[in-house]
Structure formats: C-alpha cells, structure tokens
Design a protein around this motif. Sequence first.
Motif, PDB file in Angstrom:
ATOM      1  N   ARG A   1       5.531  -6.816  13.701  1.00  0.00           N
ATOM      2  CA  ARG A   1       5.878  -6.477  14.977  1.00  0.00           C
ATOM      3  C   ARG A   1       6.879  -5.561  15.226  1.00  0.00           C
ATOM      4  NH1 ARG A   1       6.064 -11.993  15.273  1.00  0.00           N
ATOM      5  NH2 ARG A   1       3.758 -12.566  14.759  1.00  0.00           N
ATOM      6  N   HIS A   2       7.720  -5.399  14.350  1.00  0.00           N
ATOM      7  CA  HIS A   2       9.040  -4.696  14.359  1.00  0.00           C
ATOM      8  C   HIS A   2       8.841  -3.946  13.010  1.00  0.00           C
ATOM      9  CE1 HIS A   2      10.936  -8.129  12.981  1.00  0.00           C
ATOM     10  NE2 HIS A   2      10.370  -8.581  14.227  1.00  0.00           N
ATOM     11  N   GLY A   3       9.856  -2.938  12.694  1.00  0.00           N
ATOM     12  CA  GLY A   3      10.153  -2.334  11.410  1.00  0.00           C
ATOM     13  C   GLY A   3       9.009  -1.109  11.411  1.00  0.00           C
ATOM     14  N   ASP A   4       9.105  -0.415  10.412  1.00  0.00           N
ATOM     15  CA  ASP A   4       8.326   0.727  10.004  1.00  0.00           C
ATOM     16  C   ASP A   4       7.021   0.334   9.498  1.00  0.00           C
ATOM     17  OD1 ASP A   4       7.021   3.013   9.428  1.00  0.00           O
ATOM     18  OD2 ASP A   4       8.652   3.761   8.198  1.00  0.00           O
ATOM     19  N   PRO A   5       5.687   0.296  10.139  1.00  0.00           N
ATOM     20  CA  PRO A   5       4.653  -0.033   9.809  1.00  0.00           C
ATOM     21  C   PRO A   5       3.843   0.687   8.516  1.00  0.00           C
ATOM     22  CG  PRO A   5       4.116   0.761  12.037  1.00  0.00           C
ATOM     23  CD  PRO A   5       5.704   1.058  11.469  1.00  0.00           C
ATOM     24  N   LEU A   6       4.477   1.913   8.295  1.00  0.00           N
ATOM     25  CA  LEU A   6       3.806   2.849   7.472  1.00  0.00           C
ATOM     26  C   LEU A   6       3.593   2.278   6.000  1.00  0.00           C
ATOM     27  CD1 LEU A   6       2.504   5.630   7.115  1.00  0.00           C
ATOM     28  CD2 LEU A   6       4.917   6.641   6.242  1.00  0.00           C
ATOM     29  N   THR A   7       4.684   1.843   5.666  1.00  0.00           N
ATOM     30  CA  THR A   7       4.555   0.838   4.306  1.00  0.00           C
ATOM     31  C   THR A   7       4.217  -0.611   4.403  1.00  0.00           C
ATOM     32  OG1 THR A   7       6.866   0.801   4.152  1.00  0.00           O
ATOM     33  CG2 THR A   7       6.007   2.643   2.800  1.00  0.00           C
ATOM     34  N   PRO A   8       3.604  -0.980   3.628  1.00  0.00           N
ATOM     35  CA  PRO A   8       3.534  -2.719   3.693  1.00  0.00           C
ATOM     36  C   PRO A   8       4.872  -3.330   3.683  1.00  0.00           C
ATOM     37  CG  PRO A   8       2.562  -1.902   1.487  1.00  0.00           C
ATOM     38  CD  PRO A   8       3.082  -0.692   2.193  1.00  0.00           C
ATOM     39  N   ARG A   9       4.754  -4.568   4.418  1.00  0.00           N
ATOM     40  CA  ARG A   9       6.016  -5.443   4.427  1.00  0.00           C
ATOM     41  C   ARG A   9       6.327  -6.070   2.821  1.00  0.00           C
ATOM     42  NH1 ARG A   9       5.872  -9.154   9.332  1.00  0.00           N
ATOM     43  NH2 ARG A   9       7.917  -9.225   9.555  1.00  0.00           N
ATOM     44  N   ALA A  10       7.498  -5.957   2.459  1.00  0.00           N
ATOM     45  CA  ALA A  10       7.707  -6.647   1.262  1.00  0.00           C
ATOM     46  C   ALA A  10       7.512  -8.082   1.571  1.00  0.00           C
ATOM     47  CB  ALA A  10       9.148  -6.183   0.859  1.00  0.00           C
ATOM     48  N   VAL A  11       6.885  -8.756   0.384  1.00  0.00           N
ATOM     49  CA  VAL A  11       6.923  -9.972   0.305  1.00  0.00           C
ATOM     50  C   VAL A  11       7.260 -10.851  -0.905  1.00  0.00           C
ATOM     51  CG1 VAL A  11       5.289 -12.152   0.782  1.00  0.00           C
ATOM     52  CG2 VAL A  11       4.504  -9.619   1.415  1.00  0.00           C
ATOM     53  N   SER A  12       8.285 -11.687  -0.709  1.00  0.00           N
ATOM     54  CA  SER A  12       8.542 -11.941  -2.141  1.00  0.00           C
ATOM     55  C   SER A  12       8.729 -13.734  -2.018  1.00  0.00           C
ATOM     56  CB  SER A  12       9.998 -11.415  -2.350  1.00  0.00           C
ATOM     57  OG  SER A  12      10.756 -12.273  -3.300  1.00  0.00           O
ATOM     58  N   PHE A  13       7.733 -14.329  -2.675  1.00  0.00           N
ATOM     59  CA  PHE A  13       7.961 -15.705  -3.160  1.00  0.00           C
ATOM     60  C   PHE A  13       8.892 -16.016  -4.261  1.00  0.00           C
ATOM     61  CE2 PHE A  13       3.721 -15.617  -0.905  1.00  0.00           C
ATOM     62  CZ  PHE A  13       3.849 -16.657   0.015  1.00  0.00           C
ATOM     63  N   PRO A  14       9.745 -16.635  -4.100  1.00  0.00           N
ATOM     64  CA  PRO A  14      10.688 -16.829  -5.260  1.00  0.00           C
ATOM     65  C   PRO A  14      10.006 -16.863  -6.610  1.00  0.00           C
ATOM     66  CG  PRO A  14      11.415 -18.625  -3.416  1.00  0.00           C
ATOM     67  CD  PRO A  14       9.873 -17.794  -3.480  1.00  0.00           C
ATOM     68  N   ASP A  15       8.712 -17.529  -6.446  1.00  0.00           N
ATOM     69  CA  ASP A  15       8.162 -17.665  -7.971  1.00  0.00           C
ATOM     70  C   ASP A  15       6.980 -16.674  -8.183  1.00  0.00           C
ATOM     71  OD1 ASP A  15       9.626 -19.696  -8.744  1.00  0.00           O
ATOM     72  OD2 ASP A  15       8.548 -21.019  -7.449  1.00  0.00           O
ATOM     73  N   GLY A  16       6.894 -15.467  -7.013  1.00  0.00           N
ATOM     74  CA  GLY A  16       5.671 -14.482  -7.266  1.00  0.00           C
ATOM     75  C   GLY A  16       4.436 -15.537  -6.573  1.00  0.00           C
ATOM     76  N   ILE A  17       4.311 -16.804  -6.364  1.00  0.00           N
ATOM     77  CA  ILE A  17       3.274 -17.450  -5.915  1.00  0.00           C
ATOM     78  C   ILE A  17       3.566 -18.357  -4.786  1.00  0.00           C
ATOM     79  CG2 ILE A  17       3.479 -18.950  -7.957  1.00  0.00           C
ATOM     80  CD1 ILE A  17       0.373 -19.238  -7.458  1.00  0.00           C
ATOM     81  N   GLY A  18       2.866 -18.468  -3.817  1.00  0.00           N
ATOM     82  CA  GLY A  18       3.239 -19.355  -2.875  1.00  0.00           C
ATOM     83  C   GLY A  18       1.919 -19.829  -1.982  1.00  0.00           C
ATOM     84  N   GLN A  19       2.281 -20.325  -0.948  1.00  0.00           N
ATOM     85  CA  GLN A  19       0.996 -20.688  -0.118  1.00  0.00           C
ATOM     86  C   GLN A  19       1.248 -20.208   1.290  1.00  0.00           C
ATOM     87  OE1 GLN A  19       0.505 -24.991  -0.601  1.00  0.00           O
ATOM     88  NE2 GLN A  19      -1.443 -24.559  -1.639  1.00  0.00           N
ATOM     89  N   VAL A  20       0.057 -19.686   1.990  1.00  0.00           N
ATOM     90  CA  VAL A  20      -0.077 -19.295   3.215  1.00  0.00           C
ATOM     91  C   VAL A  20      -1.228 -20.008   4.321  1.00  0.00           C
ATOM     92  CG1 VAL A  20       1.039 -17.238   2.701  1.00  0.00           C
ATOM     93  CG2 VAL A  20      -1.310 -17.392   2.529  1.00  0.00           C
ATOM     94  N   GLU A  21      -0.839 -19.685   5.506  1.00  0.00           N
ATOM     95  CA  GLU A  21      -1.936 -20.244   6.330  1.00  0.00           C
ATOM     96  C   GLU A  21      -2.567 -19.013   7.020  1.00  0.00           C
ATOM     97  OE1 GLU A  21      -0.722 -22.931   9.591  1.00  0.00           O
ATOM     98  OE2 GLU A  21      -2.459 -22.617  10.651  1.00  0.00           O
ATOM     99  N   LEU A  22      -4.005 -19.268   6.660  1.00  0.00           N
ATOM    100  CA  LEU A  22      -4.941 -17.842   7.158  1.00  0.00           C
ATOM    101  C   LEU A  22      -5.236 -18.308   8.760  1.00  0.00           C
ATOM    102  CD1 LEU A  22      -7.371 -17.725   4.263  1.00  0.00           C
ATOM    103  CD2 LEU A  22      -5.110 -16.407   4.627  1.00  0.00           C
ATOM    104  N   PRO A  23      -5.569 -17.209   9.490  1.00  0.00           N
ATOM    105  CA  PRO A  23      -5.998 -17.221  10.850  1.00  0.00           C
ATOM    106  C   PRO A  23      -6.936 -18.444  11.084  1.00  0.00           C
ATOM    107  CG  PRO A  23      -5.998 -14.961  10.328  1.00  0.00           C
ATOM    108  CD  PRO A  23      -5.796 -15.791   9.147  1.00  0.00           C
ATOM    109  N   THR A  24      -7.853 -18.569  10.026  1.00  0.00           N
ATOM    110  CA  THR A  24      -8.857 -19.735  10.157  1.00  0.00           C
ATOM    111  C   THR A  24      -7.950 -21.306  10.142  1.00  0.00           C
ATOM    112  OG1 THR A  24      -9.216 -19.386   7.923  1.00  0.00           O
ATOM    113  CG2 THR A  24     -10.807 -18.281   9.251  1.00  0.00           C
ATOM    114  N   GLY A  25      -7.058 -21.456   9.796  1.00  0.00           N
ATOM    115  CA  GLY A  25      -6.248 -22.526   9.617  1.00  0.00           C
ATOM    116  C   GLY A  25      -6.415 -23.011   8.334  1.00  0.00           C
ATOM    117  N   GLN A  26      -6.979 -22.225   7.395  1.00  0.00           N
ATOM    118  CA  GLN A  26      -7.134 -22.513   6.003  1.00  0.00           C
ATOM    119  C   GLN A  26      -5.774 -22.506   5.250  1.00  0.00           C
ATOM    120  OE1 GLN A  26     -10.409 -20.216   4.370  1.00  0.00           O
ATOM    121  NE2 GLN A  26     -10.245 -21.102   2.314  1.00  0.00           N
TER     122      GLN A  26
END
Length: 398
Positions: A17-42
């Motif tokens: 929503r903000h920041g420079d969209p040209l490069t992907p937003r950095a994501v960092s899970f502390p362990d390199g793996i985590g869980q997310v919720e998809l638009p489908t609720g899954q």
Amino acid sequence: MIDTSGTNMLRFPFRPRHGDPLTPRAVSFPDGIGQVELPTGQITWLVSRHEYVRQVLRSPDFSSDFTKPGFPMIRALPQLPDGPPPGMFIRMDGLDHARLRRMLVPEFMIRHIRTLEPLIRETVVGALDAMRAHGAPADLVEWFALPVPSMVICHLLGVPYSDHTFFQERSRVMLAWSTPPQEALAARDEIRDYLDKLVRQRDGGADLISRLAAERVATGEMTADELSGVALLLLVAGHETTSNMIGLSTLALLRNPEQMRRLRAEPESMDDAVEELLRYLSIVRTGLTRAAVADTEIGGQVVKAGEGVIALVSAANHDTAVFAEPGDLDLSRGSHQHMAFGFGVHQCLGQPLARAELRIALTELLTRLPGLALAVDPAEVEYRDALIFGAQRLPVTW
Ligand code: HEM
C-alpha cells in the motif's frame, strides 16, 4: 520489511500500500517458514528463506497438482476438477509431467533458441521503429514490451499475430486480481477453444503446433486436447511474463542511471545484467504453490501431508544470506543463484527464450534510443494489479 514475528496471522499476498513497489517487499519469518492466510481464508505455510524454497521446489514430497488436498488456492475456484486440465503440465507431477515436458524440451534448448535470434532481433527493431514513427511520448509497454514477446511466441507456435488483441485481452483478464474466478475461467476457455480450432486445422506447417500435431498427435503420443492445453500454457506463459520483465527492466534501468550508463559502455555485460534484473524484480510475486504429499521437515517445522506451501521465490531472491544488499540493483553482482525461473523439475521451460528476448530487447533499446527517459515522474508509474507483477503503462521519451 514485513514483521512476521507477531501473533496475528499474516494475510498473503502482501500487496504494497506504501513504499516502492518496484522490488518485492522483504519478508522475513524468524525461522524462514511461517503460516499465512490466503484471500480464500485457507491457512497455508509460506517459506521465504532461499535454502527452504530450494528444498520445497526440488522435493517430490510437494505436488504441483492444484486438485491435491491442501493445495494453496490464492483465488477460489467455483469447483475443483478431477485433475489438472489436459496438457497443463505445469500443474502435473511425476510421469504425467515428464511425458509432456520431454516432448517440448528440444524446442526450448539454447541451441535451438540461437537459431531464432535473428527473428527476435528483427521483431525488436521493427517494434522500436514503429514506436519512433509514432513519436514521443509513447507507452513502452504498448509499443515494445508487449508486442515483442507476443510476436515471437506467435511465430513459434504458428498462432496468427493478427489475433493478438483477442488473446492478449483474455490473458490479461485471466491474470488480473480483480477478475471474479468464473470470468477468469471463461477467458481461459475462450483462448483454449480458439487454440483447439487451430490445432484441428493444422496441415503440415513448420510451426510448433503443426509439428506436434503431425509428430505426436498423429502417432498417439499426445491427444489433440493435450496439444491445445500445451499451446495455451505456452501462449500465456510466453508473452505475459517476458513482457512484464522488459517493461520493468527498462524502468529499473532508468531509475538507476549510473548502472544504465555502465551497461551502455559495456554491452558484453548484458547477460549478467539480465540475471540481476530477474532477481531484483522477481515478477512472480505470488510465489510457487505446492501441496505436501508426505510429512516433511522444513527448518525444524513439520509440514504434514495435505498441507499447502508457498515457495516465495521473490523473498528467496532477496535473502540476505545469499545476496548482499538485495534491495540494491547491482548489475555486476552475477546473481546466478536466483530462482526467478523457479527450481527443480518445473523450472521454467521457456527460460532460454526469455533470456534471449530480454538480452536482445534491452541491447537494442539502449543502443537505438540513447536519449531514452521516463515521460512521467517515477512515482506516477502505474503497476498492474495482477498475478504476475508488471507496469501497466510506461510513458517514455527519447
Ligand atoms: C514455468 C517464470 C518466461 C514457459 C515457470 C516457472 C516460473 C517461470 C517461476 C515455475 C513454475 C512452478 O514451478 O510452478 C518465468 C519468467 C519468465 C518466463 C520470470 C520471463 C522472464 C517463459 C516463456 C515461456 C515459459 C517465454 C514459453 C515460451 C513456461 C512453462 C513452464 C514455466 C511451459 C512450466 C514448466 C514445467 O512445469 O515443467 N516459468 N517464465 N516461460 N514457464 Fe516460464
């Protein structure tokens, strides 16, 4: 950097929503793996570390078949088919995938793509001439980034380029976030029906569809339905991705004038530059989706059979453990460990073609338009709200 250490479930995809969209937003899970919720609720696993993305993509414990239990659905489907559609081998596993991919490998080998280079160059120069004849300012996406890969894949497949408005519009609908699932499927079926007719009318031409019809369908190695599916996959994958890469690469170079100047002075470094642009821009930002078909451990977490995983190649390509200062465009870094084309058995079949198109398009653009510049403020560039990231328009002068 997206903070993933809190307790609230993160929503994926992460749409800036903000920041420079040209490069992907950095994501960092502390362990390199985590869980997310998809638009489908899954709820699904997401791996962001380079090492784990590779682990997922090369392991037979993760399936590409979207009809498998737990497969992460970024968009809801009205109803799940019994298996991947005929010919859609990007969504197949094991022998089904290997059988179809094997038939296409020779077509996309570097050796064969080299023979296409004169045609690619002619297409690139023709598009630049047409843009110059139109006059500045011009939309580089409309005049250059979209027509070049589109004409090349049409030539390769034997699809009349005169029908480009038909399939370009429908593939854009298919890939837009805002398209309701039913409409996306309808757009896909329209292109498929169109290709189905082409497949059934073939009569011995030298193009890929004609040759596959004569050499594989006539011999019973492939069904006509599978050939239509293969043609659909190649037509859509063959122009959307490369087109977005040409547009965004131009923008990235214009925003880094010192790097662009060096590239003009040292055109022999173009191959390295293309690899860095692929890494830096990482246009497949929804990641590569898989379903676990066996219990597997990733970074100390057990991912159970029947759970979904997103291998976030854009995060892997910006992993500081592999790429120093990943948010900087450094055309000389030699970023050969990037996974912009995926990794493992599904690694992009068209990569030699995409690389040749990018190299030739950027070389000719920089040489023939020495005064190339953005015609708008960089902050005003509109990006595409689509599954594959790109610029909607890129007004330029020269
Ligand atoms: C697969 C990216 C251009 C055809 C893939 C995958 C990625 C990718 C990440 C892996 C998908 C997965 O593992 O689930 C790109 C990018 C491109 C590009 C960034 C441009 C810069 C092309 C072109 C063609 C093509 C030009 C064809 C003419 C394919 C096909 C697959 C694929 C057929 C499926 C391979 C398989 O499942 O065995 N691409 N691609 N791509 N790509 Fe590309």
